[in-house]
Design a protein around this motif. Sequence first.
Motif, PDB file in Angstrom:
ATOM      1  N   ILE A  69       0.828  -1.208   0.000  1.00  0.00           N
ATOM      2  CA  ILE A  69       0.000   0.000   0.000  1.00  0.00           C
ATOM      3  C   ILE A  69       0.863   1.259   0.000  1.00  0.00           C
ATOM      4  CG2 ILE A  69      -1.827   1.287   1.170  1.00  0.00           C
ATOM      5  CD1 ILE A  69      -2.743  -1.446   0.063  1.00  0.00           C
ATOM      6  N   VAL A  70       1.691   1.417   1.026  1.00  0.00           N
ATOM      7  CA  VAL A  70       2.465   2.651   1.185  1.00  0.00           C
ATOM      8  C   VAL A  70       3.483   2.816   0.054  1.00  0.00           C
ATOM      9  CG1 VAL A  70       4.069   3.894   2.702  1.00  0.00           C
ATOM     10  CG2 VAL A  70       2.109   2.693   3.670  1.00  0.00           C
ATOM     11  N   HIS A  71       4.155   1.732  -0.319  1.00  0.00           N
ATOM     12  CA  HIS A  71       5.216   1.834  -1.324  1.00  0.00           C
ATOM     13  C   HIS A  71       4.671   1.664  -2.746  1.00  0.00           C
ATOM     14  CE1 HIS A  71       9.281   0.186  -3.002  1.00  0.00           C
ATOM     15  NE2 HIS A  71       9.086   1.430  -3.344  1.00  0.00           N
ATOM     16  N   LYS A  72       4.093   0.507  -3.048  1.00  0.00           N
ATOM     17  CA  LYS A  72       3.726   0.223  -4.439  1.00  0.00           C
ATOM     18  C   LYS A  72       2.470   0.933  -4.907  1.00  0.00           C
ATOM     19  CE  LYS A  72       5.907  -4.284  -4.667  1.00  0.00           C
ATOM     20  NZ  LYS A  72       5.672  -5.712  -4.862  1.00  0.00           N
ATOM     21  N   LEU A  73       1.391   0.890  -4.136  1.00  0.00           N
ATOM     22  CA  LEU A  73       0.144   1.473  -4.606  1.00  0.00           C
ATOM     23  C   LEU A  73       0.127   2.989  -4.485  1.00  0.00           C
ATOM     24  CD1 LEU A  73      -2.720   1.032  -5.716  1.00  0.00           C
ATOM     25  CD2 LEU A  73      -3.499   0.870  -3.347  1.00  0.00           C
ATOM     26  N   LEU A  74       0.437   3.500  -3.295  1.00  0.00           N
ATOM     27  CA  LEU A  74       0.374   4.942  -3.083  1.00  0.00           C
ATOM     28  C   LEU A  74       1.657   5.658  -3.477  1.00  0.00           C
ATOM     29  CD1 LEU A  74      -1.542   5.027   0.308  1.00  0.00           C
ATOM     30  CD2 LEU A  74      -2.457   5.271  -2.007  1.00  0.00           C
ATOM     31  N   GLY A  75       2.768   4.944  -3.537  1.00  0.00           N
ATOM     32  CA  GLY A  75       4.032   5.553  -3.973  1.00  0.00           C
ATOM     33  C   GLY A  75       4.484   6.697  -3.089  1.00  0.00           C
ATOM     34  N   LEU A  76       4.369   6.536  -1.762  1.00  0.00           N
ATOM     35  CA  LEU A  76       4.773   7.604  -0.857  1.00  0.00           C
ATOM     36  C   LEU A  76       6.287   7.733  -0.749  1.00  0.00           C
ATOM     37  CD1 LEU A  76       2.108   7.210   1.968  1.00  0.00           C
ATOM     38  CD2 LEU A  76       2.220   8.949   0.180  1.00  0.00           C
ATOM     39  N   TYR A  77       7.005   6.690  -1.105  1.00  0.00           N
ATOM     40  CA  TYR A  77       8.461   6.777  -1.142  1.00  0.00           C
ATOM     41  C   TYR A  77       8.974   5.898  -2.268  1.00  0.00           C
ATOM     42  CZ  TYR A  77       8.896   2.239   1.313  1.00  0.00           C
ATOM     43  OH  TYR A  77       8.827   0.920   1.667  1.00  0.00           O
ATOM     44  N   TYR A  78      10.199   6.169  -2.674  1.00  0.00           N
ATOM     45  CA  TYR A  78      10.845   5.341  -3.682  1.00  0.00           C
ATOM     46  C   TYR A  78      12.273   5.063  -3.227  1.00  0.00           C
ATOM     47  CZ  TYR A  78      13.192   9.571  -5.378  1.00  0.00           C
ATOM     48  OH  TYR A  78      13.956  10.702  -5.480  1.00  0.00           O
ATOM     49  N   ILE A  79      12.874   4.047  -3.815  1.00  0.00           N
ATOM     50  CA  ILE A  79      14.220   3.637  -3.444  1.00  0.00           C
ATOM     51  C   ILE A  79      15.126   3.812  -4.651  1.00  0.00           C
ATOM     52  CG2 ILE A  79      15.660   1.705  -2.694  1.00  0.00           C
ATOM     53  CD1 ILE A  79      13.062   0.637  -1.293  1.00  0.00           C
ATOM     54  N   SER A  80      16.242   4.474  -4.419  1.00  0.00           N
ATOM     55  CA  SER A  80      17.235   4.658  -5.466  1.00  0.00           C
ATOM     56  C   SER A  80      18.613   4.405  -4.864  1.00  0.00           C
ATOM     57  CB  SER A  80      17.143   6.086  -6.013  1.00  0.00           C
ATOM     58  OG  SER A  80      18.147   6.309  -6.969  1.00  0.00           O
ATOM     59  N   ASP A  81      19.341   3.451  -5.438  1.00  0.00           N
ATOM     60  CA  ASP A  81      20.686   3.102  -4.973  1.00  0.00           C
ATOM     61  C   ASP A  81      20.726   2.796  -3.471  1.00  0.00           C
ATOM     62  OD1 ASP A  81      21.773   3.426  -7.540  1.00  0.00           O
ATOM     63  OD2 ASP A  81      21.996   5.586  -7.234  1.00  0.00           O
ATOM     64  N   GLY A  82      19.718   2.061  -2.987  1.00  0.00           N
ATOM     65  CA  GLY A  82      19.698   1.646  -1.590  1.00  0.00           C
ATOM     66  C   GLY A  82      19.295   2.732  -0.604  1.00  0.00           C
ATOM     67  N   VAL A  83      18.771   3.850  -1.130  1.00  0.00           N
ATOM     68  CA  VAL A  83      18.360   4.959  -0.271  1.00  0.00           C
ATOM     69  C   VAL A  83      16.879   5.257  -0.517  1.00  0.00           C
ATOM     70  CG1 VAL A  83      18.730   7.401   0.279  1.00  0.00           C
ATOM     71  CG2 VAL A  83      20.683   5.941  -0.276  1.00  0.00           C
ATOM     72  N   ALA A  84      16.114   5.365   0.573  1.00  0.00           N
ATOM     73  CA  ALA A  84      14.696   5.707   0.480  1.00  0.00           C
ATOM     74  C   ALA A  84      14.546   7.223   0.415  1.00  0.00           C
ATOM     75  CB  ALA A  84      13.948   5.155   1.693  1.00  0.00           C
ATOM     76  N   HIS A  85      13.655   7.671  -0.466  1.00  0.00           N
ATOM     77  CA  HIS A  85      13.386   9.101  -0.661  1.00  0.00           C
ATOM     78  C   HIS A  85      11.881   9.330  -0.649  1.00  0.00           C
ATOM     79  CE1 HIS A  85      17.505   9.910  -2.123  1.00  0.00           C
ATOM     80  NE2 HIS A  85      17.401   8.707  -2.689  1.00  0.00           N
ATOM     81  N   ALA A  86      11.448  10.494  -0.180  1.00  0.00           N
ATOM     82  CA  ALA A  86      10.045  10.886  -0.290  1.00  0.00           C
ATOM     83  C   ALA A  86       9.738  11.162  -1.757  1.00  0.00           C
ATOM     84  CB  ALA A  86       9.780  12.132   0.550  1.00  0.00           C
ATOM     85  N   SER A  87       8.575  10.722  -2.207  1.00  0.00           N
ATOM     86  CA  SER A  87       8.194  10.961  -3.602  1.00  0.00           C
ATOM     87  C   SER A  87       7.588  12.344  -3.762  1.00  0.00           C
ATOM     88  CB  SER A  87       7.178   9.903  -4.042  1.00  0.00           C
ATOM     89  OG  SER A  87       5.951  10.099  -3.346  1.00  0.00           O
ATOM     90  N   ALA A  88       7.508  12.797  -4.997  1.00  0.00           N
ATOM     91  CA  ALA A  88       6.875  14.085  -5.291  1.00  0.00           C
ATOM     92  C   ALA A  88       5.412  14.062  -4.858  1.00  0.00           C
ATOM     93  CB  ALA A  88       6.992  14.391  -6.781  1.00  0.00           C
ATOM     94  N   ARG A  89       4.776  12.912  -4.997  1.00  0.00           N
ATOM     95  CA  ARG A  89       3.384  12.751  -4.588  1.00  0.00           C
ATOM     96  C   ARG A  89       3.235  12.994  -3.089  1.00  0.00           C
ATOM     97  NH1 ARG A  89       1.590   7.167  -6.439  1.00  0.00           N
ATOM     98  NH2 ARG A  89       1.621   8.179  -8.457  1.00  0.00           N
ATOM     99  N   THR A  90       4.199  12.540  -2.308  1.00  0.00           N
ATOM    100  CA  THR A  90       4.183  12.741  -0.859  1.00  0.00           C
ATOM    101  C   THR A  90       4.306  14.222  -0.535  1.00  0.00           C
ATOM    102  OG1 THR A  90       5.155  10.574  -0.500  1.00  0.00           O
ATOM    103  CG2 THR A  90       5.369  12.142   1.294  1.00  0.00           C
ATOM    104  N   LEU A  91       5.143  14.897  -1.263  1.00  0.00           N
ATOM    105  CA  LEU A  91       5.340  16.330  -1.030  1.00  0.00           C
ATOM    106  C   LEU A  91       4.073  17.132  -1.316  1.00  0.00           C
ATOM    107  CD1 LEU A  91       8.963  16.704  -2.416  1.00  0.00           C
ATOM    108  CD2 LEU A  91       8.229  16.373  -0.039  1.00  0.00           C
ATOM    109  N   VAL A  92       3.254  16.680  -2.269  1.00  0.00           N
ATOM    110  CA  VAL A  92       1.972  17.341  -2.545  1.00  0.00           C
ATOM    111  C   VAL A  92       1.097  17.307  -1.300  1.00  0.00           C
ATOM    112  CG1 VAL A  92      -0.211  17.101  -3.812  1.00  0.00           C
ATOM    113  CG2 VAL A  92       1.955  16.989  -5.041  1.00  0.00           C
ATOM    114  N   VAL A  93       1.044  16.153  -0.641  1.00  0.00           N
ATOM    115  CA  VAL A  93       0.229  16.016   0.575  1.00  0.00           C
ATOM    116  C   VAL A  93       0.772  16.916   1.683  1.00  0.00           C
ATOM    117  CG1 VAL A  93      -0.435  14.421   2.424  1.00  0.00           C
ATOM    118  CG2 VAL A  93      -0.561  13.693   0.042  1.00  0.00           C
ATOM    119  N   ILE A  94       2.077  16.921   1.865  1.00  0.00           N
ATOM    120  CA  ILE A  94       2.688  17.693   2.951  1.00  0.00           C
ATOM    121  C   ILE A  94       2.583  19.192   2.695  1.00  0.00           C
ATOM    122  CG2 ILE A  94       4.879  18.209   4.112  1.00  0.00           C
ATOM    123  CD1 ILE A  94       3.585  15.497   4.857  1.00  0.00           C
TER     124      ILE A  94
END
Length: 147
Positions: A69-94
């Motif tokens: 839910i949190v990662h795949k469906l809603l995409g609240l964060y993504y992983i790049s090179d072993g590091v988790a980052h907030a997604s742009a979609r998350t920033l819209v909510v915040i």
Amino acid sequence: MKLPIQRRTAFIRGRSQRDLEALIGGVASFVVDNTPSETQPFEKKLDLHLNYVRPGNTEKTIHNYRTEIVHKLLGLYYISDGVAHASARTLVVIESGDYPQFFRDVLMKFQYPNPMSKRQTLEGEIADGLRVRPAVLVCELLRECRE
């Protein structure tokens, strides 16, 4: 080309729909406050946070909620090179609290193959020739019908 008979998709269960906005806002705040971060420590902290906001669930349920839910469906964060980052979609909510925009983005970008799937799942979907963005497909179909 032969496609598999059945595909599995993530969905939000009924009991989660009641408090979805509050839950998304709380999880989005957590993600922003705790990223960027190495993936494993971040996901462990996120599981603890989800257990706090959704008490009484098993460890497996919390893990599945985070991944499906949190990662795949809603995409609240993504992983790049072993590091988790907030997604742009998350920033819209915040930044704006614009939940309609958040959900429009989820629907318009929902697609198969899902780029957040495990590598072997993603490669299988690509090899099967799976290429669809359901919301975009429906919008294009409605436009064609109108014309």
